[in-house]
Design a protein around this motif. Structure first.
Motif, mmCIF file in Angstrom:
data_model
loop_
_atom_site.group_PDB
_atom_site.id
_atom_site.type_symbol
_atom_site.label_atom_id
_atom_site.label_comp_id
_atom_site.label_asym_id
_atom_site.label_seq_id
_atom_site.Cartn_x
_atom_site.Cartn_y
_atom_site.Cartn_z
ATOM 1 N N ILE A 100 0.847 -1.194 0.000
ATOM 2 C CA ILE A 100 0.000 0.000 0.000
ATOM 3 C C ILE A 100 0.882 1.243 0.000
ATOM 4 O O ILE A 100 1.671 1.453 0.928
ATOM 5 C CB ILE A 100 -0.869 0.069 1.286
ATOM 6 C CG1 ILE A 100 -1.476 -1.280 1.638
ATOM 7 C CG2 ILE A 100 -1.903 1.175 1.195
ATOM 8 C CD1 ILE A 100 -2.652 -1.697 0.828
ATOM 9 N N CYS A 101 0.767 2.078 -1.026
ATOM 10 C CA CYS A 101 1.410 3.387 -0.952
ATOM 11 C C CYS A 101 0.330 4.449 -1.194
ATOM 12 O O CYS A 101 -0.845 4.147 -1.112
ATOM 13 C CB CYS A 101 2.580 3.515 -1.919
ATOM 14 S SG CYS A 101 2.150 3.543 -3.662
ATOM 15 N N GLU A 102 0.720 5.669 -1.444
ATOM 16 C CA GLU A 102 -0.258 6.756 -1.507
ATOM 17 C C GLU A 102 -1.170 6.618 -2.714
ATOM 18 O O GLU A 102 -2.387 6.723 -2.596
ATOM 19 C CB GLU A 102 0.444 8.116 -1.590
ATOM 20 C CG GLU A 102 1.282 8.484 -0.388
ATOM 21 C CD GLU A 102 2.697 7.917 -0.451
ATOM 22 O OE1 GLU A 102 3.476 8.223 0.466
ATOM 23 O OE2 GLU A 102 3.018 7.152 -1.390
ATOM 24 N N THR A 103 -0.603 6.398 -3.894
ATOM 25 C CA THR A 103 -1.383 6.412 -5.138
ATOM 26 C C THR A 103 -1.197 5.166 -5.981
ATOM 27 O O THR A 103 -1.758 5.065 -7.054
ATOM 28 C CB THR A 103 -0.971 7.622 -5.994
ATOM 29 O OG1 THR A 103 0.442 7.513 -6.268
ATOM 30 C CG2 THR A 103 -1.257 8.937 -5.298
ATOM 31 N N GLY A 104 -0.381 4.252 -5.530
ATOM 32 C CA GLY A 104 -0.114 3.052 -6.317
ATOM 33 C C GLY A 104 1.075 3.195 -7.253
ATOM 34 O O GLY A 104 1.443 2.248 -7.940
ATOM 35 N N ASN A 105 1.683 4.379 -7.288
ATOM 36 C CA ASN A 105 2.762 4.617 -8.247
ATOM 37 C C ASN A 105 4.114 4.088 -7.803
ATOM 38 O O ASN A 105 5.034 3.969 -8.611
ATOM 39 C CB ASN A 105 2.889 6.114 -8.542
ATOM 40 C CG ASN A 105 1.784 6.595 -9.458
ATOM 41 O OD1 ASN A 105 1.360 5.897 -10.367
ATOM 42 N ND2 ASN A 105 1.294 7.805 -9.205
ATOM 43 N N ARG A 106 4.260 3.794 -6.512
ATOM 44 C CA ARG A 106 5.560 3.321 -6.045
ATOM 45 C C ARG A 106 5.593 1.832 -5.736
ATOM 46 O O ARG A 106 6.643 1.277 -5.418
ATOM 47 C CB ARG A 106 5.987 4.109 -4.796
ATOM 48 C CG ARG A 106 6.264 5.590 -5.056
ATOM 49 C CD ARG A 106 6.897 6.274 -3.857
ATOM 50 N NE ARG A 106 6.088 6.153 -2.667
ATOM 51 C CZ ARG A 106 6.583 5.964 -1.444
ATOM 52 N NH1 ARG A 106 7.877 5.863 -1.254
ATOM 53 N NH2 ARG A 106 5.769 5.873 -0.411
ATOM 54 N N HIS A 151 1.066 -8.245 -4.307
ATOM 55 C CA HIS A 151 0.311 -7.443 -5.263
ATOM 56 C C HIS A 151 0.199 -6.020 -4.726
ATOM 57 O O HIS A 151 0.096 -5.822 -3.514
ATOM 58 C CB HIS A 151 -1.118 -7.989 -5.432
ATOM 59 C CG HIS A 151 -1.195 -9.252 -6.209
ATOM 60 N ND1 HIS A 151 -0.605 -10.417 -5.795
ATOM 61 C CD2 HIS A 151 -1.804 -9.528 -7.399
ATOM 62 C CE1 HIS A 151 -0.848 -11.360 -6.683
ATOM 63 N NE2 HIS A 151 -1.565 -10.864 -7.661
ATOM 64 N N GLY A 152 0.195 -5.057 -5.628
ATOM 65 C CA GLY A 152 0.005 -3.675 -5.211
ATOM 66 C C GLY A 152 -1.468 -3.331 -5.145
ATOM 67 O O GLY A 152 -2.291 -3.986 -5.795
ATOM 68 N N LEU A 153 -1.812 -2.323 -4.377
ATOM 69 C CA LEU A 153 -3.193 -1.829 -4.359
ATOM 70 C C LEU A 153 -3.303 -0.744 -5.427
ATOM 71 O O LEU A 153 -2.624 0.290 -5.355
ATOM 72 C CB LEU A 153 -3.560 -1.248 -2.992
ATOM 73 C CG LEU A 153 -4.933 -0.568 -2.921
ATOM 74 C CD1 LEU A 153 -6.063 -1.541 -3.274
ATOM 75 C CD2 LEU A 153 -5.166 0.039 -1.539
ATOM 76 N N GLN A 154 -4.144 -1.008 -6.408
ATOM 77 C CA GLN A 154 -4.318 -0.058 -7.516
ATOM 78 C C GLN A 154 -4.815 1.284 -6.989
ATOM 79 O O GLN A 154 -5.803 1.346 -6.257
ATOM 80 C CB GLN A 154 -5.320 -0.644 -8.514
ATOM 81 C CG GLN A 154 -5.356 0.078 -9.840
ATOM 82 C CD GLN A 154 -6.322 -0.589 -10.794
ATOM 83 O OE1 GLN A 154 -7.401 -0.997 -10.393
ATOM 84 N NE2 GLN A 154 -5.928 -0.689 -12.043
ATOM 85 N N ARG A 156 -5.320 6.195 -1.477
ATOM 86 C CA ARG A 156 -6.314 7.194 -1.897
ATOM 87 C C ARG A 156 -7.587 6.514 -2.374
ATOM 88 O O ARG A 156 -8.693 6.991 -2.136
ATOM 89 C CB ARG A 156 -5.747 8.065 -3.026
ATOM 90 C CG ARG A 156 -4.774 9.096 -2.527
ATOM 91 C CD ARG A 156 -4.450 10.113 -3.587
ATOM 92 N NE ARG A 156 -3.339 10.947 -3.166
ATOM 93 C CZ ARG A 156 -2.761 11.870 -3.911
ATOM 94 N NH1 ARG A 156 -3.197 12.080 -5.139
ATOM 95 N NH2 ARG A 156 -1.758 12.590 -3.452
ATOM 96 N N ALA A 157 -7.418 5.382 -3.071
ATOM 97 C CA ALA A 157 -8.589 4.662 -3.569
ATOM 98 C C ALA A 157 -9.403 4.111 -2.407
ATOM 99 O O ALA A 157 -10.639 4.152 -2.427
ATOM 100 C CB ALA A 157 -8.157 3.541 -4.504
ATOM 101 N N TRP A 158 -8.700 3.592 -1.401
ATOM 102 C CA TRP A 158 -9.398 3.033 -0.230
ATOM 103 C C TRP A 158 -10.190 4.117 0.484
ATOM 104 O O TRP A 158 -11.335 3.929 0.864
ATOM 105 C CB TRP A 158 -8.372 2.395 0.707
ATOM 106 C CG TRP A 158 -8.990 1.646 1.850
ATOM 107 C CD1 TRP A 158 -9.333 2.157 3.075
ATOM 108 C CD2 TRP A 158 -9.366 0.263 1.882
ATOM 109 N NE1 TRP A 158 -9.908 1.174 3.854
ATOM 110 C CE2 TRP A 158 -9.937 0.006 3.157
ATOM 111 C CE3 TRP A 158 -9.290 -0.780 0.957
ATOM 112 C CZ2 TRP A 158 -10.396 -1.254 3.527
ATOM 113 C CZ3 TRP A 158 -9.750 -2.043 1.333
ATOM 114 C CH2 TRP A 158 -10.299 -2.261 2.606
#
Lengths: 100, 174
Positions: free
Chosen positions: B125-131, B148-151, B155-157
């Motif tokens: 989990i990161c801020e926007t999924g970009n990292r 797996h990353g959180l898409q 922010r989405a959550w």
């Protein structure tokens, strides 16, 4: 009219409590990719001098960085900020990933 | 970053807004002193994660052998106290374990990496999924492949208004 003056006064007083946040209202000159390319060439030829600094995580900086960059991970800014040296007037160009 | 530099007394600052993204897009070379393996990085969307966590929470997030069903790696730690008190004040609410660390904490930290379970599902989990891809690619070098990353990140959550809880170290109610 009195209410407007009161609101303005309240706003001005509230700003006294947020001086550190005023920095976030700063506007910095933006340079383009073409500018960046030219400036790096000019630096290589000794025409100008500046520091190119990124605030990327070290892992990301080591994966991909613009040649000639200094890495100061934003998460550890205080620890590594001395990498910029003591000349506070020297031009610093900062960049990150280009998206959040 | 520019603001932090300004706050430390430097007066002559400009921003190359395009960053690494536009630099590479223009065909320019980058320095790469520690390349990451070019493995395919997969993401889960926020609704799928919610469903997965709900199901895992029903079982107290362990299987019949007491192995974790799900582990979260939350590497959103704020850069400044101000950031930490806003976006990072909350984390995903779940009975499953959340490992909280900064991205760079995983470098040269075998213990932190070993702490990531080899069983169950792992989500970063990161801020926007970009990292996420950087962490996932990095960890694959250390034998961790089930991540797996959180898409679109936390922010989405938050946008989906899914359950959150105050981040333990920031909980000032106790």
């Amino acid at each position: 009219m009195i209410m407007i003056k009161k609101h303005i006064l309240l706003l001005l007083i509230s700003l006294l409590f947020f001086p550190p946040c005023i920095y976030s209202l700063e506007r910095f000159d933006i340079i383009t990719t073409a500018d960046m390319e030219q400036m790096l060439l000019d630096r290589e030829n000794g025409k100008i001098d500046f520091l190119l600094v990124n605030g990327l995580d070290r892992m990301i900086h080591e994966y991909a960085a613009i040649p000639g960059s200094i890495n100061i991970p934003l998460s550890s800014y205080k620890k590594y900020s001395s990498r910029m040296g003591s000349d506070k007037d020297k031009l610093i160009i900062t960049y990150c990933m280009g998206y959040r | 970053m520019a603001v932090a530099i300004k706050q430390s007394g430097h007066s002559n600052i400009k921003i190359y807004n395009g960053g690494i993204k536009d630099w590479k897009k223009a065909g320019n070379k980058v320095d790469s002193i520690a390349p990451l393996p070019d493995i395919n990085v997969e993401f889960i969307d926020v609704d799928e994660l919610r469903t997965t966590l709900t199901e895992a929470d029903r079982q107290n997030c362990v299987d019949k052998n007491n192995n974790p069903l799900v582990t979260l790696i939350d590497f959103r730690v704020g850069h400044t106290l101000q950031e930490r008190m806003s976006a990072d004040k909350y984390q995903i609410q779940t009975k499953c374990r959340t490992i909280r660390a900064q991205l760079d904490d995983f470098i040269d930290n075998k213990q932190l990496i070993d702490d990531i379970p080899d069983t169950g599902q792992i989500f970063s989990i990161c801020e926007t999924g970009n990292r996420d891809r950087f962490l996932i690619q990095f960890l694959s070098q250390h034998g961790k492949f089930n991540i797996h990353g959180l898409q679109y990140g936390m922010r989405a959550w938050l946008k989906a208004d899914y359950p959150v809880e105050v981040t333990p170290e920031l909980d000032t109610t106790h």
